[in-house]
Design a protein around this motif. Structure first.
Motif, PDB file in Angstrom:
ATOM      1  N   ALA A  78       0.645  -1.135   0.037  1.00 50.52           N
ATOM      2  CA  ALA A  78      -0.048   0.082  -0.175  1.00 50.52           C
ATOM      3  C   ALA A  78       0.927   1.108  -0.071  1.00 50.52           C
ATOM      4  O   ALA A  78       2.075   1.383   0.524  1.00 50.52           O
ATOM      5  CB  ALA A  78      -1.043  -0.059   1.318  1.00 50.52           C
ATOM      6  N   VAL A  79       0.543   2.238  -0.607  1.00 50.11           N
ATOM      7  CA  VAL A  79       1.167   3.748  -0.635  1.00 50.11           C
ATOM      8  C   VAL A  79       0.158   4.394  -0.129  1.00 50.11           C
ATOM      9  O   VAL A  79      -0.816   4.781  -0.510  1.00 50.11           O
ATOM     10  CB  VAL A  79       1.669   3.891  -2.063  1.00 50.11           C
ATOM     11  N   VAL A  80       0.967   5.392   0.755  1.00 49.54           N
ATOM     12  CA  VAL A  80       0.353   6.467   1.477  1.00 49.54           C
ATOM     13  C   VAL A  80       1.030   7.619   0.959  1.00 49.54           C
ATOM     14  O   VAL A  80       2.189   7.772   1.112  1.00 49.54           O
ATOM     15  CB  VAL A  80       0.275   6.553   2.821  1.00 49.54           C
ATOM     16  N   TYR A  81       0.337   8.796   0.352  1.00 52.08           N
ATOM     17  CA  TYR A  81       1.012   9.836  -0.104  1.00 52.08           C
ATOM     18  C   TYR A  81       0.540  11.225  -0.140  1.00 52.08           C
ATOM     19  O   TYR A  81      -0.975  10.953   0.166  1.00 52.08           O
ATOM     20  CB  TYR A  81       1.143   9.417  -1.836  1.00 52.08           C
ATOM     21  N   MET A  82       0.998  12.079  -0.069  1.00 53.79           N
ATOM     22  CA  MET A  82       0.629  13.643  -0.492  1.00 53.79           C
ATOM     23  C   MET A  82       0.221  13.781  -1.964  1.00 53.79           C
ATOM     24  O   MET A  82       1.103  13.532  -2.646  1.00 53.79           O
ATOM     25  CB  MET A  82       1.431  14.388   0.055  1.00 53.79           C
ATOM     26  N   LYS A  83      -0.902  14.187  -2.238  1.00 60.46           N
ATOM     27  CA  LYS A  83      -1.405  14.524  -3.370  1.00 60.46           C
ATOM     28  C   LYS A  83      -0.344  15.728  -3.830  1.00 60.46           C
ATOM     29  O   LYS A  83       0.089  16.586  -3.368  1.00 60.46           O
ATOM     30  CB  LYS A  83      -3.002  14.930  -3.398  1.00 60.46           C
ATOM     31  N   ASP A  84      -0.149  15.792  -5.294  1.00 62.57           N
ATOM     32  CA  ASP A  84       0.915  16.513  -6.036  1.00 62.57           C
ATOM     33  C   ASP A  84       0.706  18.029  -5.586  1.00 62.57           C
ATOM     34  O   ASP A  84       1.870  18.651  -5.450  1.00 62.57           O
ATOM     35  CB  ASP A  84       0.962  16.272  -7.545  1.00 62.57           C
ATOM     36  N   ILE A  85      -0.291  18.304  -5.655  1.00 64.23           N
ATOM     37  CA  ILE A  85      -0.585  20.111  -5.616  1.00 64.23           C
ATOM     38  C   ILE A  85      -0.313  20.336  -4.052  1.00 64.23           C
ATOM     39  O   ILE A  85       0.607  21.330  -3.875  1.00 64.23           O
ATOM     40  CB  ILE A  85      -1.878  20.288  -6.047  1.00 64.23           C
ATOM     41  N   ALA A  86      -0.614  19.606  -3.252  1.00 64.78           N
ATOM     42  CA  ALA A  86      -0.435  19.813  -1.705  1.00 64.78           C
ATOM     43  C   ALA A  86       1.154  19.845  -1.309  1.00 64.78           C
ATOM     44  O   ALA A  86       1.752  20.315  -0.657  1.00 64.78           O
ATOM     45  CB  ALA A  86      -1.402  18.954  -0.952  1.00 64.78           C
ATOM     46  N   ALA A  87       1.572  18.526  -1.914  1.00 72.02           N
ATOM     47  CA  ALA A  87       2.746  18.226  -1.764  1.00 72.02           C
ATOM     48  C   ALA A  87       3.892  19.231  -2.267  1.00 72.02           C
ATOM     49  O   ALA A  87       4.916  19.410  -1.615  1.00 72.02           O
ATOM     50  CB  ALA A  87       3.262  16.805  -2.264  1.00 72.02           C
ATOM     51  N   SER A  88       3.611  19.898  -3.226  1.00 72.58           N
ATOM     52  CA  SER A  88       4.289  20.979  -3.812  1.00 72.58           C
ATOM     53  C   SER A  88       4.716  22.140  -2.788  1.00 72.58           C
ATOM     54  O   SER A  88       5.730  22.765  -2.557  1.00 72.58           O
ATOM     55  CB  SER A  88       4.045  21.505  -5.075  1.00 72.58           C
ATOM     56  N   TYR A  89       3.591  22.337  -1.806  1.00 69.61           N
ATOM     57  CA  TYR A  89       3.819  23.547  -0.907  1.00 69.61           C
ATOM     58  C   TYR A  89       4.090  23.033   0.218  1.00 69.61           C
ATOM     59  O   TYR A  89       4.627  23.679   1.262  1.00 69.61           O
ATOM     60  CB  TYR A  89       2.514  24.649  -1.176  1.00 69.61           C
ATOM     61  N   LEU A  90       3.648  21.647   0.467  1.00 72.07           N
ATOM     62  CA  LEU A  90       4.016  21.293   1.934  1.00 72.07           C
ATOM     63  C   LEU A  90       5.642  20.678   1.984  1.00 72.07           C
ATOM     64  O   LEU A  90       6.032  20.528   3.196  1.00 72.07           O
ATOM     65  CB  LEU A  90       2.993  20.295   2.258  1.00 72.07           C
ATOM     66  N   GLU A  91       6.029  20.458   1.074  1.00 71.31           N
ATOM     67  CA  GLU A  91       7.354  19.716   1.196  1.00 71.31           C
ATOM     68  C   GLU A  91       8.424  20.527   1.737  1.00 71.31           C
ATOM     69  O   GLU A  91       9.181  19.823   2.599  1.00 71.31           O
ATOM     70  CB  GLU A  91       7.990  19.517  -0.637  1.00 71.31           C
ATOM     71  N   PRO A  92       8.507  21.832   1.926  1.00 76.06           N
ATOM     72  CA  PRO A  92       9.552  22.508   2.861  1.00 76.06           C
ATOM     73  C   PRO A  92       8.860  22.277   4.275  1.00 76.06           C
ATOM     74  O   PRO A  92      10.321  22.185   5.255  1.00 76.06           O
ATOM     75  CB  PRO A  92       9.092  24.016   2.601  1.00 76.06           C
ATOM     76  N   PHE A  93       7.900  21.877   4.627  1.00 72.27           N
ATOM     77  CA  PHE A  93       7.581  21.516   5.902  1.00 72.27           C
ATOM     78  C   PHE A  93       8.086  19.857   6.504  1.00 72.27           C
ATOM     79  O   PHE A  93       8.300  19.764   7.476  1.00 72.27           O
ATOM     80  CB  PHE A  93       6.003  21.334   6.239  1.00 72.27           C
ATOM     81  N   GLU A  94       8.623  19.390   5.401  1.00 62.34           N
ATOM     82  CA  GLU A  94       9.252  17.971   5.622  1.00 62.34           C
ATOM     83  C   GLU A  94      10.864  18.058   5.476  1.00 62.34           C
ATOM     84  O   GLU A  94      11.556  17.427   6.251  1.00 62.34           O
ATOM     85  CB  GLU A  94       8.816  16.926   4.528  1.00 62.34           C
TER      86      GLU A  94
END
Length: 234
Positions: A78-94
């Motif tokens: 199974a893969v749990v993922y952040m959808k692309d649009i949100a991932a683009s602006y949330l990536e700096p929080f990671e």
């Protein structure tokens, strides 16, 4: 799916099927997929709550940006993922760094209504550009500071009626105060432009997901396999 904000949930539980009868062995792949999916859903729930706990009043779009690609009988991952649009602006929080900007500059609202999530409503900037009392640019203040942003000119509402493109009176005017600036009134700064700011909060997406998998995967698999065995005995 953005690689940095993706977690895979898998297992070597197929080894448990050795020595079982043929019927139970046929049930094992399906049971393994069920167990993995239970854990994956737990990871997704944890990450959604993580967004709420870490970010300042995230929008429904952000809260609902966690997706799950479920494991199947023939593909026990199974893969749990952040959808692309949100991932683009949330990536700096990671990963750290600065906030992603939707435009060439940070929009810092000053004297303008925000939505319930503390954000500028969509298309606000475009709507402001069409107003005759609005201009976008740099202004040098009395203190000598130059501020680049969206400004609203003062309007003498006793002498002038400003209309929109449909011929209706514009609301939310910066009414002229003749006691200011030699009778010319003062500009109102609605939105200030600035550089992207460093991200100060961290989601720890990967670490939280790993802890959740380690905590639950064995129990979820045991439960799914036990259910399969009970079904086989009926």
């Amino acid at each position: 799916m953005a690689g940095l904000m993706t977690i895979r949930v898998t297992s070597n539980a197929r080894d448990l099927a050795r020595g079982m009868n043929d019927f139970i062995q046929r049930q094992v792949p399906f049971a393994i997929a069920q167990g993995i999916n239970r854990t994956a859903q737990r990871v997704a729930d944890v990450e959604r709550q993580n967004l709420v706990d870490t970010l300042s009043n995230p929008s429904p779009f952000t809260r609902n940006s966690v997706g799950v690609q479920r494991a199947k009988k023939g593909k026990p991952t199974a893969v749990v993922y952040m959808k692309d649009i949100a991932a683009s602006y949330l990536e700096p929080f990671e990963t750290g760094g600065v906030h992603k900007l939707n435009s060439r500059a940070l929009l810092n609202p000053k004297n303008i209504r925000l939505n319930q999530f503390g954000q500028l409503p969509r298309n606000t900037l475009a709507a402001l550009k069409g107003r005759p009392d609005i201009f976008i640019g740099a202004v040098k203040t009395a203190s000598g500071e130059t501020i680049n942003g969206v400004w609203q000119r003062p309007t003498d509402t006793k002498r002038v009626s400003l209309l929109n493109g449909r011929g209706k009176k514009l609301g939310k005017l910066n009414k002229l105060d003749a006691t200011q600036n030699g009778g010319r009134g003062k500009l109102k700064l609605l939105i200030r432009f600035g550089d992207a700011l460093p991200v100060k909060k961290h989601l720890d997406w990967g670490a939280r997901a790993t802890r959740t998998v380690q905590q639950w995967i064995d129990r979820d698999l045991d439960e799914a396999l036990s259910d399969a065995m009970r079904t086989a005995r009926r």
